[in-house]
Design an enzyme around this catalytic site. Structure first.
Site, PDB file in Angstrom:
ATOM      1  N   HIS A  37      39.568  48.049  32.516  1.00 54.68           N
ATOM      2  CA  HIS A  37      39.265  47.686  31.129  1.00 54.68           C
ATOM      3  C   HIS A  37      40.369  48.072  30.155  1.00 54.68           C
ATOM      4  O   HIS A  37      40.192  47.913  28.955  1.00 54.68           O
ATOM      5  CB  HIS A  37      37.910  48.277  30.675  1.00 54.68           C
ATOM      6  CG  HIS A  37      36.751  47.531  31.251  1.00 54.68           C
ATOM      7  ND1 HIS A  37      36.177  46.453  30.638  1.00 54.68           N
ATOM      8  CD2 HIS A  37      36.079  47.689  32.421  1.00 54.68           C
ATOM      9  CE1 HIS A  37      35.188  45.989  31.379  1.00 54.68           C
ATOM     10  NE2 HIS A  37      35.115  46.714  32.477  1.00 54.68           N
ATOM     11  N   LEU A 128      36.603  40.521  42.597  1.00 57.20           N
ATOM     12  CA  LEU A 128      37.911  40.302  43.243  1.00 57.20           C
ATOM     13  C   LEU A 128      38.692  39.159  42.594  1.00 57.20           C
ATOM     14  O   LEU A 128      39.663  38.660  43.146  1.00 57.20           O
ATOM     15  CB  LEU A 128      37.718  40.017  44.738  1.00 57.20           C
ATOM     16  CG  LEU A 128      37.013  41.110  45.540  1.00 57.20           C
ATOM     17  CD1 LEU A 128      36.925  40.721  47.015  1.00 57.20           C
ATOM     18  CD2 LEU A 128      37.735  42.436  45.409  1.00 57.20           C
ATOM     19  N   SER A 129      38.213  38.723  41.422  1.00 59.98           N
ATOM     20  CA  SER A 129      38.953  37.769  40.586  1.00 59.98           C
ATOM     21  C   SER A 129      39.123  36.383  41.178  1.00 59.98           C
ATOM     22  O   SER A 129      40.236  35.824  41.178  1.00 59.98           O
ATOM     23  CB  SER A 129      40.318  38.336  40.215  1.00 59.98           C
ATOM     24  OG  SER A 129      40.129  39.449  39.430  1.00 59.98           O
ATOM     25  N   SER A 130      38.032  35.843  41.662  1.00 57.72           N
ATOM     26  CA  SER A 130      38.105  34.443  42.111  1.00 57.72           C
ATOM     27  C   SER A 130      38.396  33.532  40.916  1.00 57.72           C
ATOM     28  O   SER A 130      39.054  32.499  41.068  1.00 57.72           O
ATOM     29  CB  SER A 130      36.804  34.033  42.798  1.00 57.72           C
ATOM     30  OG  SER A 130      35.706  34.292  41.966  1.00 57.72           O
ATOM     31  N   GLU A 163      40.174  31.018  30.298  1.00 56.31           N
ATOM     32  CA  GLU A 163      38.959  31.841  30.388  1.00 56.31           C
ATOM     33  C   GLU A 163      38.424  32.176  28.993  1.00 56.31           C
ATOM     34  O   GLU A 163      37.217  32.173  28.766  1.00 56.31           O
ATOM     35  CB  GLU A 163      39.272  33.106  31.193  1.00 56.31           C
ATOM     36  CG  GLU A 163      38.031  33.791  31.661  1.00 56.31           C
ATOM     37  CD  GLU A 163      38.150  34.380  33.065  1.00 56.31           C
ATOM     38  OE1 GLU A 163      39.010  33.941  33.856  1.00 56.31           O
ATOM     39  OE2 GLU A 163      37.369  35.285  33.363  1.00 56.31           O
ATOM     40  N   ASP A 175      44.059  40.218  35.944  1.00 54.94           N
ATOM     41  CA  ASP A 175      43.694  39.428  37.127  1.00 54.94           C
ATOM     42  C   ASP A 175      44.649  38.260  37.317  1.00 54.94           C
ATOM     43  O   ASP A 175      45.113  37.984  38.428  1.00 54.94           O
ATOM     44  CB  ASP A 175      42.261  38.885  36.982  1.00 54.94           C
ATOM     45  CG  ASP A 175      41.258  39.987  36.719  1.00 54.94           C
ATOM     46  OD1 ASP A 175      41.625  41.166  36.858  1.00 54.94           O
ATOM     47  OD2 ASP A 175      40.108  39.669  36.374  1.00 54.94           O
TER      48      ASP A 175
HETATM   49  C1  GLA Z   1      37.791  41.785  34.658  1.00 54.21           C
HETATM   50  C2  GLA Z   1      38.736  41.140  33.660  1.00 54.21           C
HETATM   51  C3  GLA Z   1      40.070  41.894  33.581  1.00 54.21           C
HETATM   52  C4  GLA Z   1      39.862  43.395  33.396  1.00 54.21           C
HETATM   53  C5  GLA Z   1      38.840  43.918  34.395  1.00 54.21           C
HETATM   54  C6  GLA Z   1      38.505  45.365  34.153  1.00 54.21           C
HETATM   55  O1  GLA Z   1      38.273  41.639  35.960  1.00 54.21           O
HETATM   56  O2  GLA Z   1      38.980  39.815  33.989  1.00 54.21           O
HETATM   57  O3  GLA Z   1      40.869  41.367  32.564  1.00 54.21           O
HETATM   58  O4  GLA Z   1      39.504  43.694  32.068  1.00 54.21           O
HETATM   59  O5  GLA Z   1      37.632  43.163  34.370  1.00 54.21           O
HETATM   60  O6  GLA Z   1      39.608  46.155  34.374  1.00 54.21           O
END
Ligand code: GLA
Length: 395
Positions: A37, A128-130, A163, A175
């Site tokens: 964050h 995991l940022s899909s 986004e 991400d």
């Molecule tokens: C999500 C957001 C990121 C980051 C994380 C927390 O993955 O997409 O930008 O803020 O939460 O670190």
């Protein structure tokens, strides 16, 4: 695993569009060792791309203005005209892509017709940022196919903008940056203020980073992610009103934060306090990682969990349980919830010889307590988005 994903995506392309794709692209998910964050608060983060991907099978359509996506895993498709302006639609997955298209169109660059089928091995809603892989993967493809001359940094920023504008999540840049800039075996130390970054070898000294997926799914559209940003913004506003000479959030001191505490209230205070502490932890963690000090690195990860749970309040009972129980096991240096929170995975730093035993014990306890089968990912640090060349290996 990648071979299987590629084959599957190519076959899906063939059945959807009745011809073979011309090019294949792979966009990875990411882990984050530490720095949660803080990417929207001038902090440092320590992410890395992983060997879980969205695979895109792509064909350019000459003399056409039609772009069609086939989301293999949802068995859903969407078409639009690339000459027209686009607005968000009801299918969430489409918005990640349309937002990228919109950002590129707004910058005055021209895009022609395309057919794209995509499928993923990045679990959705697991932290995991899909989403970033989807946005940035598409931006990368457009850049390659239509020679848009966008830099890697542009691609990450376009993904983030999509986004913000089309999906509605006010995410930071971590991400997207990791998905675009990842390098095999290398962790990225990213300054989220300047976007300056450096790579370094993760020296884990006989330890592994293992992910435990709580299978508590979340989406940051509804999770509370945007609310956390608002809490933080309230604190920042007062801090800058009082101390306008400070340039970056990370340069505020704890005593400055104490001074605005009565005005910002306890919630914003706790959120900002967590952030200032986390930014400092990342700097210490980077040092520990480069020196192979896994004991200290682990301690920092565990401190982060406690901050995310009690100060930033983005954990949940399943992840708190998982982390607490994992820390009782032999050979565990540290554990914490990873990513935006509200579910998803924990990241655990475990001595290699203890990994199997820890997995066995935590899976059993988690199942007993919550009746959920935890998933385990032993990820490898991998390259960022790239084209898969046909002759690289036989598919
Ligand atoms: C999500 C957001 C990121 C980051 C994380 C927390 O993955 O997409 O930008 O803020 O939460 O670190």
């Amino acid at each position: 695993m990648q071979e299987k994903l590629i084959r599957h995506t190519k076959e899906a392309f063939l059945s959807a569009f009745q011809s073979d794709p011309e090019r294949i692209f792979l966009a990875p998910g990411r882990i984050n060792i530490i720095g949660e964050h803080v990417d929207y608060s001038d902090g440092f983060v320590l992410p890395a791309a992983i060997d879980k991907h969205i695979c895109f099978a792509v064909k350019k359509l000459n003399n056409s203005e039609s772009c069609t996506f086939f989301a293999v895993d949802f068995n859903d498709s969407f078409s639009f005209n690339t000459n027209q302006k686009q607005t968000p639609v009801s299918q969430t997955w489409v918005n990640y892509l349309l937002g990228v298209f919109n950002a590129i169109q707004e910058s005055g660059k021209a895009i022609g017709g395309l057919q794209i089928a995509f499928s993923s091995t990045i679990p959705m809603g697991s932290g995991l940022s899909s989403s970033a892989a989807l946005e940035c993967g598409f931006a990368f493809i457009l850049n390659e196919i239509f020679n848009l001359n966008l830099s890697k940094k542009d691609l990450a920023l376009i993904g983030q903008k999509s986004e913000h504008t089309f999906v509605g999540v006010k995410c930071g840049i971590m991400d997207q940056f990791a998905s675009v800039f990842g390098k095999e075996h290398q962790v990225i130390m990213l300054d989220c203020n300047s976007l300056e970054h450096q790579y370094f070898e993760a020296n884990l000294e006989g330890h592994s980073l293992v992910l435990f997926d709580s299978c508590v799914k979340h989406t940051h559209l509804t999770s509370g992610y945007n609310d956390r940003r608002k809490d933080v913004d309230k604190g920042k506003k007062k801090l800058w009103e009082k101390f306008p000479e400070i340039e970056k959030f990370r340069d505020f001191s704890f005593s400055m934060l104490d001074e605005v505490r009565p005005e910002i209230g306890e919630i914003s205070y706790k959120r900002c306090l967590y952030l200032l502490k986390e930014i400092k932890r990342v700097e210490k963690a980077a040092k520990a990682l480069s020196e192979g000090d896994t004991r200290y690195l682990g301690e920092l990860l565990t401190e982060t969990h406690s901050g995310l749970s009690t100060e930033f309040e983005v954990s949940c009972k399943e992840l708190d349980f998982m982390v607490e129980e994992t820390l009782k096991e032999d050979g565990v240096s540290g554990a914490r919830i990873m990513g935006g929170g509200f579910g998803g995975c924990s990241i655990n730093l475990i001595k290699d010889e203890n990994v199997d035993e820890v997995i066995k014990n935590i899976s059993a306890k988690y199942k007993m307590y919550f009746n959920i089968e935890m998933k385990v990912y032993r990820v490898k640090i991998s390259d960022g988005i790239k084209e898969y060349k046909r002759n690289e290996f036989v598919i």
